[in-house]
Scaffold this active site. Structure first.
Site, short mmCIF file in Angstrom:
data_model
loop_
_atom_site.label_atom_id
_atom_site.label_comp_id
_atom_site.label_asym_id
_atom_site.label_seq_id
_atom_site.Cartn_x
_atom_site.Cartn_y
_atom_site.Cartn_z
N ASP A 96 7.82 -4.60 -6.42
CA ASP A 96 7.59 -5.81 -5.87
C ASP A 96 6.10 -5.95 -4.96
O ASP A 96 5.66 -6.59 -4.29
CB ASP A 96 8.35 -6.13 -4.47
CG ASP A 96 8.37 -4.84 -3.66
OD1 ASP A 96 7.59 -3.92 -3.37
OD2 ASP A 96 9.31 -4.77 -2.70
N GLU A 118 13.81 -1.74 -10.75
CA GLU A 118 14.04 -1.80 -9.27
C GLU A 118 14.19 -3.51 -9.27
O GLU A 118 13.57 -3.97 -8.24
CB GLU A 118 13.25 -1.17 -8.37
CG GLU A 118 13.84 -1.08 -6.87
CD GLU A 118 12.88 -0.57 -5.95
OE1 GLU A 118 12.47 0.64 -5.81
OE2 GLU A 118 11.99 -1.01 -5.17
N GLU A 132 5.87 -9.28 -0.52
CA GLU A 132 6.87 -8.57 -1.46
C GLU A 132 8.13 -9.25 -1.95
O GLU A 132 8.38 -9.31 -3.26
CB GLU A 132 7.38 -7.22 -1.02
CG GLU A 132 6.12 -5.92 -0.99
CD GLU A 132 5.14 -6.19 0.44
OE1 GLU A 132 5.59 -7.12 1.10
OE2 GLU A 132 4.28 -5.57 0.45
N HIS A 205 3.07 0.51 7.74
CA HIS A 205 1.86 0.19 6.93
C HIS A 205 2.23 -1.29 6.65
O HIS A 205 1.23 -2.07 6.14
CB HIS A 205 1.61 0.95 5.53
CG HIS A 205 2.63 0.72 4.50
ND1 HIS A 205 2.50 -0.44 3.85
CD2 HIS A 205 3.78 1.25 4.06
CE1 HIS A 205 3.72 -0.12 3.06
NE2 HIS A 205 4.30 0.75 3.07
N ARG A 207 2.20 -5.16 5.86
CA ARG A 207 1.45 -6.44 5.96
C ARG A 207 1.80 -7.22 7.06
O ARG A 207 0.93 -7.53 7.97
CB ARG A 207 0.98 -7.10 4.72
CG ARG A 207 -0.11 -8.00 4.53
CD ARG A 207 -0.22 -8.29 2.90
NE ARG A 207 -0.83 -7.33 2.31
CZ ARG A 207 -2.12 -7.35 2.02
NH1 ARG A 207 -2.85 -8.22 2.38
NH2 ARG A 207 -2.59 -6.40 1.17
N HIS A 238 -1.22 5.91 6.20
CA HIS A 238 -1.65 5.08 5.07
C HIS A 238 -3.22 4.87 5.11
O HIS A 238 -3.80 5.00 6.10
CB HIS A 238 -1.17 3.83 5.18
CG HIS A 238 -1.18 3.02 3.78
ND1 HIS A 238 -2.54 2.55 3.28
CD2 HIS A 238 -0.35 2.59 2.86
CE1 HIS A 238 -2.26 1.78 2.30
NE2 HIS A 238 -1.09 1.80 1.89
C1 UD1 Z 1 0.38 -2.16 -1.12
C2 UD1 Z 1 1.62 -3.08 -1.37
C3 UD1 Z 1 2.79 -2.86 -0.73
C4 UD1 Z 1 3.15 -1.58 -0.84
C5 UD1 Z 1 2.24 -0.53 -0.34
C6 UD1 Z 1 2.59 0.87 -0.65
C7 UD1 Z 1 0.86 -5.26 -2.10
C8 UD1 Z 1 0.30 -6.75 -1.63
N1 UD1 Z 1 1.10 -4.40 -1.33
O1 UD1 Z 1 0.06 -2.29 0.21
O2 UD1 Z 1 3.65 -3.64 -1.33
O3 UD1 Z 1 4.37 -1.31 0.30
O4 UD1 Z 1 0.89 -0.95 -1.19
O5 UD1 Z 1 1.84 1.79 0.11
O6 UD1 Z 1 0.87 -4.99 -3.40
N2 UD1 Z 1 -6.47 2.30 0.35
C9 UD1 Z 1 -7.41 3.20 0.04
N3 UD1 Z 1 -7.07 4.24 -0.77
C10 UD1 Z 1 -5.76 4.11 -1.45
C11 UD1 Z 1 -4.83 3.22 -0.99
C12 UD1 Z 1 -5.27 2.27 -0.27
O7 UD1 Z 1 -8.48 3.40 0.39
O8 UD1 Z 1 -5.61 4.86 -2.21
C13 UD1 Z 1 -7.04 1.05 1.29
C14 UD1 Z 1 -7.98 0.41 0.72
O9 UD1 Z 1 -9.10 -0.05 1.87
C15 UD1 Z 1 -7.37 -0.94 0.28
C16 UD1 Z 1 -6.19 -0.84 1.44
O10 UD1 Z 1 -6.04 0.31 1.73
O11 UD1 Z 1 -8.19 -2.17 0.22
C17 UD1 Z 1 -4.88 -1.75 1.20
O12 UD1 Z 1 -4.51 -1.44 0.15
P1 UD1 Z 1 -3.35 -2.35 -0.87
O13 UD1 Z 1 -2.95 -1.96 -2.02
O14 UD1 Z 1 -4.32 -3.97 -0.77
O15 UD1 Z 1 -2.48 -3.17 0.40
P2 UD1 Z 1 -1.29 -1.91 0.72
O16 UD1 Z 1 -1.15 -2.26 2.41
O17 UD1 Z 1 -1.36 -0.58 0.46
N1 UDP Z 2 4.97 9.08 0.81
C1 UDP Z 2 4.27 10.15 0.10
N2 UDP Z 2 3.29 10.52 1.30
C2 UDP Z 2 3.07 9.96 2.52
C3 UDP Z 2 4.02 9.06 2.95
C4 UDP Z 2 4.97 8.59 1.90
O1 UDP Z 2 4.46 10.63 -0.75
O2 UDP Z 2 2.46 10.50 3.16
C5 UDP Z 2 6.03 8.37 -0.26
C6 UDP Z 2 7.53 8.13 0.31
O3 UDP Z 2 8.42 9.46 0.26
C7 UDP Z 2 7.85 7.15 -0.39
C8 UDP Z 2 6.77 6.50 -0.74
O4 UDP Z 2 5.44 7.32 -0.77
O5 UDP Z 2 8.64 7.79 -1.81
C9 UDP Z 2 6.71 5.36 0.17
O6 UDP Z 2 5.40 4.60 -0.10
P1 UDP Z 2 4.99 3.53 0.91
O7 UDP Z 2 5.35 3.69 2.15
O8 UDP Z 2 3.45 3.61 0.83
O9 UDP Z 2 5.37 2.24 0.11
P2 UDP Z 2 6.71 1.38 0.27
O10 UDP Z 2 7.66 2.12 -0.08
O11 UDP Z 2 6.98 0.74 1.43
O12 UDP Z 2 6.47 0.06 -0.70
#
Ligand code: UD1
Ligand code: UDP
Length: 368
Positions: A96, A118, A132, A205, A207, A238
């Site tokens: 999602d 999923e 999502e 984390h 949104r 995160h």
């Molecule tokens: C995204 C997904 C969310 C999911 C989450 C898992 C969308 C809109 N959101 O949210 O559904 O639950 O991932 O973690 O698709 N960043 C880094 N390095 C990384 C990852 C993130 O620096 O490896 C920082 C960057 O500044 C980036 C920000 O995190 O711009 C947000 O990342 P983004 O993928 O836009 O949103 P998430 O909150 O991670």
């Molecule tokens: N996870 C990980 N390292 C971390 C925190 C979470 O590998 O430091 C794993 C966790 O076990 C799960 C997945 O990341 O499998 C969840 O990811 P996240 O919380 O980023 O996204 P969401 O599930 O909310 O979409």
């Protein structure tokens, strides 16, 4: 031979798609192509390294502070090029995220069948989780294959009028992943730090929790930790700067709360397996915890994972400070409650979801 392209971009998608990538790669009668969007960068790489997956294409789109527009636009444009080049028979997306939505839309625009891994999770509130719930409903409306992890998810899709022959109950590939990560022998400096204490794992984390809800969650947790000297909280944060700023503002300055960098999935799952309990707003962790027998307080108003609630492992408690304080404290003091929530049950499958999905794509039905 069928050419199957998997597209994913964030940590949770990668954790649940890599087992399927490796399963498909082991089949001689399928050609597997992996395209990552790079919506996440470091957090995606951590997972690819653990599962030994090397992408064929990387759109490498991530920017600090990216918006939903940035991600949607870049994924759409990038996918149109990759799809033209690869000409896959089917494109698989997961869950999602915005990568999921934009990649599925690109496939649909280009006439390529979409498989949704999923599929069928729902809250029916497009504002929670945001965005999502919209993303998965939108993908559901164009998917040709719906790989539902549970009967609950299947029933959601049937109620929405999806064709029964397009829906397959497979289990969740999260359980496949868990089968390969948790090990008997595990050591880590943060585990030494927690030795002799009740270790609580925290992740947050989402949104819709940015801003006051995150601060409220953190204040509730802090108050409990101040009252219980035998409790230590470990929070691998995160990489989103907004989340890190909130944690820095409200959770620092206490010896028994440790903020760390994101852990690779192998390490993180082993921490979950050794924890006393979990506080999280993550989707994936709600699936992993029931099979590990770890009580979870879900830091959200609603969940699309009612199976874990029915199994007794999950309790949805929202983001209000008073609720967090009360429910967290209850799990530390009420033994009966703790025991009832810590019985290992697994409503999310038997660890063979990837095999079933591969069979369905290759033979039209599962051989298991
Ligand atoms: C995204 C997904 C969310 C999911 C989450 C898992 C969308 C809109 N959101 O949210 O559904 O639950 O991932 O973690 O698709 N960043 C880094 N390095 C990384 C990852 C993130 O620096 O490896 C920082 C960057 O500044 C980036 C920000 O995190 O711009 C947000 O990342 P983004 O993928 O836009 O949103 P998430 O909150 O991670
Ligand atoms: N996870 C990980 N390292 C971390 C925190 C979470 O590998 O430091 C794993 C966790 O076990 C799960 C997945 O990341 O499998 C969840 O990811 P996240 O919380 O980023 O996204 P969401 O599930 O909310 O979409």
């Amino acid at each position: 031979m069928k050419k199957i392209m998997l597209v994913f971009g964030t940590r949770p998608e990668a954790i649940k798609m890599c087992p399927l990538v490796n399963e498909l790669k082991s089949r001689r009668n399928a050609e597997t192509v992996v395209c990552v969007t790079g919506q996440h960068r470091e957090m995606l790489k951590q997972v690819l390294d653990v599962f030994g997956v090397k992408p064929d294409y990387d759109l490498d789109i991530m920017n600090q502070g990216q918006t939903l527009f940035d991600v949607t636009e870049k994924v759409m444009r990038g996918m149109s090029e990759v799809i033209s080049k690869v000409e896959p028979d089917v494109i698989l997306v997961h869950g999602d995220t915005t990568t999921t939505f934009a990649a599925a839309l690109a496939a649909y625009y280009m006439g390529v069948p979409v498989g949704h891994v999923e599929a069928g999770l729902r809250t029916y509130d497009v504002h929670s989780p945001y965005p999502e719930e919209f993303n998965r409903q939108a993908v559901g409306s164009i998917a040709d294959y719906n790989f539902a992890p549970t009967a609950v998810a299947r029933d959601n899709l049937l109620r929405e009028g999806k064709k029964p022959e397009s829906i397959f109950v497979t289990g969740n590939t999260a359980i496949d992943a868990l089968g390969t990560t948790v090990v008997e022998e595990f050591s880590h400096p943060d585990l030494d730090w927690a030795d002799g204490s009740r270790l609580v794992i925290l992740t947050a984390h989402r949104r819709e929790s940015w801003g006051e809800p995150l601060h409220s969650i953190f204040r509730g947790i802090r108050r409990v930790v101040e009252e219980f000297p035998d409790v230590k909280v470990l929070y691998p944060i995160h990489l989103n700067p907004l989340v890190r700023r909130a944690a820095d503002a409200t959770l620092t300055g206490m010896d028994r709360i440790r903020l760390t960098e994101p852990m690779d999935v192998m390490v993180f799952h082993n921490f979950l397996a050794r924890s006393y309990m979990i506080l999280t707003d993550s989707g994936g962790i709600q699936e992993e915890a029931p099979s590990l027998g770890k009580p979870v307080l879900v830091l959200r108003e609603v969940t699309e994972r009612p199976e874990g609630v029915a199994a007794g492992t999950l309790k949805v408690i929202g983001t209000k400070e008073e609720n967090i304080y009360r429910e967290f404290k209850a799990l530390l003091t009420d033994e009966k409650l703790y025991d009832s929530m810590s019985r290992a049950k697994n409503p999310y499958g038997d660890g063979l979801a990837s095999k079933r999905i591969a069979d369905i794509l290759i033979y039209g039905k599962t051989k298991i």
